[in-house]
Design an enzyme around this catalytic site. Structure first.
Site, PDB file in Angstrom:
ATOM      1  N   ASN A  89      -4.513  -5.513   3.363  1.00 43.70           N
ATOM      2  CA  ASN A  89      -4.201  -6.588   2.202  1.00 43.70           C
ATOM      3  C   ASN A  89      -5.405  -7.609   2.445  1.00 43.70           C
ATOM      4  OD1 ASN A  89      -2.477  -8.513   0.835  1.00 43.70           O
ATOM      5  ND2 ASN A  89      -2.585  -9.638   2.632  1.00 43.70           N
ATOM      6  N   SER A 154      -5.754  -3.954  -7.065  1.00 38.19           N
ATOM      7  CA  SER A 154      -5.416  -4.951  -8.144  1.00 38.19           C
ATOM      8  C   SER A 154      -5.448  -4.308  -9.543  1.00 38.19           C
ATOM      9  CB  SER A 154      -6.557  -5.980  -7.767  1.00 38.19           C
ATOM     10  OG  SER A 154      -6.566  -6.915  -9.206  1.00 38.19           O
ATOM     11  N   TYR A 166     -15.471  -7.948  -7.678  1.00 37.00           N
ATOM     12  CA  TYR A 166     -14.002  -7.945  -7.227  1.00 37.00           C
ATOM     13  C   TYR A 166     -13.598  -6.728  -7.959  1.00 37.00           C
ATOM     14  CZ  TYR A 166      -9.201  -9.449  -6.570  1.00 37.00           C
ATOM     15  OH  TYR A 166      -7.948  -9.232  -6.215  1.00 37.00           O
TER      16      TYR A 166
END
Length: 259
Positions: A89, A154, A166
């Protein structure tokens, strides 16, 4: 009545706050002994002390430090004899080092202004760190012939939303998840990904409102998710109720991405 993770040992990275902390609480409530690994060592200690039940551990750990990752997993196995669940995580959002301000100033794509170091750092934390922990935990799980690995990706990884470094890192986690699911499945080790949408966490609260507000507005449920929304998904994927689920990407996102 026994909890759904009774007797299990779980390692959660980046669990001193946010989604990781919420998941640690849910796992502990369901009977797991939880090891919290976080760059914030004091925060990890405080979080572990506050969990219900006994046998919880805390470690200061930079997930990009491979020897430290190996040592953390080794200490957990020494203490409890096994690792049943790993949740990768730990992560960063990358705002502030992505070249966005310069791109806006020049009215150009962010890509043209992103440096090498922010891109490499994003991959090191999200991808290398997850790989290091998965490899170390799988050594124990392989001997047990059982285990569950959860990679927190994500919607950026699913749909290319947001910043290129990202989105790239989160998409790489999906490839890792699918590959490891195939490779580790014969030993009864399941590997799945969770792909959150916009979730109310300390990290998200630091995101510029100009970026965050349009995402919330375009979410069909018209709100941010809560950390517990993700923790409950993690519980399902960690426990035996999802015993035939592997190589999948579960996306609690309020409908902002529907595939």
């Amino acid at each position: 009545m026994a909890g759904r993770l009774e007797g299990k040992v779980a390692i959660i990275t980046g669990a001193a706050s946010g989604i990781g902390l919420a998941t640690a609480r849910v796992f502990a409530r369901e009977g797991a002994r939880v090891a919290i690994a976080d760059l914030d060592g004091d925060g990890a200690e405080a979080a572990a002390r506050a969990l219900p039940g006994a046998g919880h551990l805390a470690f200061r750990c930079d997930v990009t430090d491979r020897p430290r990752v190996d040592a953390v997993v080794h200490e957990v196995v020494d203490a409890h004899g096994r690792v049943d669940v790993l949740m990768n995580n730990a992560g960063v959002d990358g705002f502030g080092d992505d070249g966005r301000a310069q791109a806006i100033e020049h009215r150009e794509p962010v890509l043209l202004h992103m440096g090498d170091e922010p891109f490499a750092r994003m991959l090191a934390i999200h991808v290398h760190g997850a790989f290091y922990f998965a490899r170390a935990a799988a050594r124990s799980m392989w001997k047990q012939r059982a285990g569950s690995i959860l990679n927190v990706s994500s919607i950026a990884g699913l749909a290319g939303m947001g910043m290129v470094h990202y989105a790239t890192a989160k998409a790489a986690l999906l490839g890792m998840t699918r590959s490891l699911a195939r490779e580790l499945g014969p030993a009864g080790i399941r590997v799945n990904a969770i792909c959150p949408g916009v979730i109310d966490t300390p990290m998200t609260r630091a995101v510029p409102e100009a970026f965050l507000a349009p995402m919330v507005a375009s979410t069909p449920l018209r709100r941010q998710g809560a950390a517990d929304d993700i923790a409950n998904c993690a519980l399902y994927l960690a426990c035996d109720e999802s015993g035939f689920v592997t190589g999948q990407a579960l996306s609690p996102n309020g409908g902002i991405h529907i595939a």
